[in-house]
Write a protein that holds these residues in place. Structure first.
Motif, PDB file in Angstrom:
ATOM      1  N   VAL A  94       0.836  -1.210   0.000  1.00 20.32           N
ATOM      2  CA  VAL A  94       0.000   0.000   0.000  1.00 20.32           C
ATOM      3  C   VAL A  94       0.865   1.252   0.000  1.00 20.32           C
ATOM      4  O   VAL A  94       0.582   2.231  -0.703  1.00 20.32           O
ATOM      5  N   ALA A  95       1.937   1.244   0.786  1.00 17.92           N
ATOM      6  CA  ALA A  95       2.818   2.405   0.846  1.00 17.92           C
ATOM      7  C   ALA A  95       3.440   2.697  -0.521  1.00 17.92           C
ATOM      8  O   ALA A  95       3.465   3.850  -0.973  1.00 17.92           O
ATOM      9  N   VAL A 150       3.579   1.190  13.111  1.00 18.50           N
ATOM     10  CA  VAL A 150       5.029   1.382  13.247  1.00 18.50           C
ATOM     11  C   VAL A 150       5.344   2.381  14.357  1.00 18.50           C
ATOM     12  O   VAL A 150       6.383   2.280  15.022  1.00 18.50           O
ATOM     13  N   TRP A 151       4.442   3.344  14.583  1.00 16.06           N
ATOM     14  CA  TRP A 151       4.676   4.307  15.665  1.00 16.06           C
ATOM     15  C   TRP A 151       4.591   3.635  17.028  1.00 16.06           C
ATOM     16  O   TRP A 151       5.430   3.871  17.899  1.00 16.06           O
ATOM     17  N   ALA A 159       8.347   5.004  10.790  1.00 19.07           N
ATOM     18  CA  ALA A 159       7.242   5.932  11.027  1.00 19.07           C
ATOM     19  C   ALA A 159       7.445   7.223  10.250  1.00 19.07           C
ATOM     20  O   ALA A 159       6.494   7.784   9.681  1.00 19.07           O
ATOM     21  N   LEU A 160       8.675   7.696  10.203  1.00 19.86           N
ATOM     22  CA  LEU A 160       8.977   8.917   9.448  1.00 19.86           C
ATOM     23  C   LEU A 160       8.718   8.713   7.957  1.00 19.86           C
ATOM     24  O   LEU A 160       8.131   9.578   7.280  1.00 19.86           O
ATOM     25  N   LEU A 161       9.105   7.564   7.433  1.00 17.60           N
ATOM     26  CA  LEU A 161       8.897   7.268   6.015  1.00 17.60           C
ATOM     27  C   LEU A 161       7.407   7.147   5.689  1.00 17.60           C
ATOM     28  O   LEU A 161       6.923   7.768   4.734  1.00 17.60           O
ATOM     29  N   VAL A 162       6.684   6.368   6.494  1.00 15.30           N
ATOM     30  CA  VAL A 162       5.247   6.191   6.226  1.00 15.30           C
ATOM     31  C   VAL A 162       4.508   7.507   6.416  1.00 15.30           C
ATOM     32  O   VAL A 162       3.594   7.842   5.645  1.00 15.30           O
ATOM     33  N   ALA A 167       1.573  12.033   4.062  1.00 15.45           N
ATOM     34  CA  ALA A 167       1.450  13.469   3.773  1.00 15.45           C
ATOM     35  C   ALA A 167       1.447  13.721   2.268  1.00 15.45           C
ATOM     36  O   ALA A 167       0.688  14.559   1.766  1.00 15.45           O
ATOM     37  N   LEU A 168       2.301  12.990   1.541  1.00 14.65           N
ATOM     38  CA  LEU A 168       2.350  13.122   0.084  1.00 14.65           C
ATOM     39  C   LEU A 168       1.010  12.733  -0.538  1.00 14.65           C
ATOM     40  O   LEU A 168       0.508  13.410  -1.446  1.00 14.65           O
ATOM     41  N   SER A 169       0.437  11.651  -0.043  1.00 13.71           N
ATOM     42  CA  SER A 169      -0.846  11.185  -0.574  1.00 13.71           C
ATOM     43  C   SER A 169      -1.961  12.185  -0.272  1.00 13.71           C
ATOM     44  O   SER A 169      -2.817  12.442  -1.127  1.00 13.71           O
TER      45      SER A 169
END
Length: 577
Positions: A94-95, A150-151, A159-162, A167-169
């Motif tokens: 999904v990511a 993940v958090w 967590a930072l990556l997801v 935010a991008l999505s």
């Protein structure tokens, strides 16, 4: 990890069944899910067979095939995957998908900037905003669930990556401006909030508060559904509700025009990939493509694949939700969060699909099965963990077989029960399919300029379709599909008295049908009855030049007196607008 005790506790709360009975019941639900999926697949194969454009239909079939495979395989994959593997595979997929869609969509704005500075950026695509919004509306709740997982596991980098991908999505979704997607996400958020509040009240307060909450939620959902259906079914509400937005009015007109077409192809559908010319020819009476899909997933599915396909889809969704919601009660925390994200993504798609069908129409059509497959996989993982030590009956033949038979048979049986005369509707359906295959299988521009040319020159080829329409009328003299279609053929062939008789009967049984009113008004105009023609045309949108096309037709036939009479009625109609 959940244990056998979890299954017992879940059963005690819902009726006191033992673990084996619990598992068998869920197996029956899964079997019904398989049955509904196979019923939908069967309807898809039929829709390929009836389509007038075989190549296009086969192409659409393969666009959908991956989705069917995913739904059928997901429970098996979940059974043999650990919770950790399930989260990694589904979350990672999904990511990546959300990131890819977002980057592709956002790239067009970068491309616009580069082009503004005269820097070549022709490699940047221009994706459809409605398609992007449908994909992201499903992915964003799942990304939110993955971020929560993940958090809570204190995986800072992950967590930072997801979080960045989420935010991008969200940024890409905001730029699409899709009101349907925002509404879908809002409804999904409300459902998640309801579930949380329900659980909190159940733990802390008395049962009567649960009744109040459940009643309010049920009334709210039912009220929204009734308003939506009433606005589609009752055109007079447009004025009463003050609907003035051009886009909203256009979609309402499209949805209303879809309903007679769905009735025309009630059992089989018009065929995969046929909607564009079916709309143009049999609803809007145009000789060129106009609208490519219904802007409503449910209506588009019913139009191209039949009403049984729509019922099969709804059954698939109902059994998937049932299977996943029960799994929530026995799943450990991580899987529960993933299931909540999947349910929210499914809810967002279901609500958004009331206003859009771009995803289903696109080459990415298999993604309409994305959230059901995710839920089936995750729920199976939860069940497998929870029934450790219980006799493995989850995939036993009896409960799955019973559910499978039910899921296969129920959609068609329900369609027959709702048909209001299955035999007559079946004959009319066959006639409509044969007419469509003859007319649209032949019609191309050039050499043909009008569909009416095909109806005049291929009279013998249309005979079989007409015989089916006559058989429908023998069973039901007011059958609207048969009357309207025979009226259209007679009008094209110059048999005006016969056309009028058929269209008057069609109007009597379906007075809001757009095509019937336009053709009947045309006959009144050709008879010189301007007032009757104008009255019949009132409220119809001829913004695509429908009346002008009819003038061209009679000019091509060399009938100046008919052109003049039609012009008189058109001028009178325009003066009253």
């Amino acid at each position: 990890m959940a244990s056998r005790v979890d299954v017992r506790r879940a059963d005690e709360q819902s009726g006191g069944f033992g673990p084996e009975t619990f598992v068998r019941l869920q197996s029956a639900v899964l079997g019904a899910n398989y049955g509904f999926t196979l019923s939908l697949f069967t309807a898809t194969v039929v829709a390929v067979w009836v389509a007038y454009d075989e190549d296009r239909a086969i192409e659409r079939f393969f666009f959908l095939l991956g989705g069917f495979v995913a739904v059928l395989a997901a429970p098996l994959l979940g059974k043999y995957c650990s919770m950790q593997m399930t989260v990694r595979v589904l979350g990672g997929g999904v990511a990546l998908a959300g990131a890819f869609v977002s980057v592709i969509y956002l790239a067009q704005f970068v491309g616009a900037g580069l082009r503004a500075w005269n820097i070549a950026a022709i490699w940047l695509p221009t994706p459809n905003p409605n398609l992007t919004a449908q994909l992201l509306a499903m992915a964003i709740p799942v990304l939110g669930a993955i971020l929560w997982i993940v958090w809570t596991r204190k995986r800072g980098r992950a967590a930072l990556l997801v979080g960045g991908l989420l935010a991008l999505s969200l940024m890409a979704l905001a730029l699409t401006g899709s009101r349907g997607a925002f509404l879908g996400l809002g409804a999904a958020g409300a459902a998640v909030g309801y579930g949380w509040l329900h659980g909190a009240l159940k733990r802390r307060f008395q049962t009567r508060w649960l009744w109040l909450l459940d009643g309010a939620a049920l009334l709210g959902a039912a009220g929204a559904a009734l308003v939506y259906l009433a606005v589609i079914a009752l055109p007079r509400l447009d004025t009463q509700l003050g609907i003035q937005d051009a886009s909203a009015l256009s979609r309402l007109d499209l949805w209303r025009s879809s309903l007679p077409l769905i009735a025309d192809y009630y059992f089989t559908g018009s065929g995969l990939g046929t909607a564009v010319m079916v709309y143009a020819t049999y609803a809007y009476l145009l000789h060129v493509p106009y609208l490519y899909h219904a802007h409503n997933f449910y209506l588009h599915l019913a139009l191209e694949q039949g009403l049984a396909a729509l019922f099969a889809w709804l059954g698939l969704i109902a059994t998937t939700v049932t299977y996943a919601v029960v799994a929530l009660r026995i799943a450990e925390r991580t899987t529960r969060i993933l299931l909540i994200g999947g349910l929210a993504g499914l809810g967002a798609f279901l609500v958004h699909s009331l206003f859009e069908a771009e995803l289903f129409y696109s080459p990415l059509a298999a993604f309409v099965f994305f959230t059901p497959a995710l839920l089936l996989w995750s729920a199976s993982t939860a069940y497998e963990a929870a029934i450790e030590g219980v006799q493995p009956v989850l995939f036993s033949i009896a409960p799955i077989g019973g559910g499978l038979v039910f899921g296969l048979a129920a959609p068609l049986l329900l369609a027959m029960l709702m048909s209001g005369g299955a035999a007559a509707r079946w004959e009319a359906n066959l006639g409509a399919v044969l007419q469509t295959r003859v007319e649209l299988g032949t019609y191309r521009r050039p050499p043909w300029s009008f569909q009416d040319e095909v109806r005049r020159q291929l009279r013998a080829e249309l005979t079989l379709a007409e015989l089916h329409f006559e058989a429908a009328l023998a069973l039901d003299p007011l059958q609207p599909t048969a009357r309207r279609r025979l009226g259209a053929i007679a009008l094209a062939q110059g048999a005006f008295d016969l056309a009028k008789a058929h269209l008057l009967a069609a109007y009597a049984s379906a007075p809001h049908d757009r095509a019937t009113r336009q053709m009947l008004g045309e006959i009144y105009a050709l008879e010189g009855d301007v007032d009757a023609a104008v009255q019949m045309w009132q409220g119809l949108d001829f913004g695509q030049g429908q009346l002008m096309v009819r003038e061209w037709w009679y000019q091509a036939l060399g009938k100046p007196e008919k052109v003049e009479r039609l012009n008189d009625a058109i001028r009178a109609y325009q003066r009253l607008r």
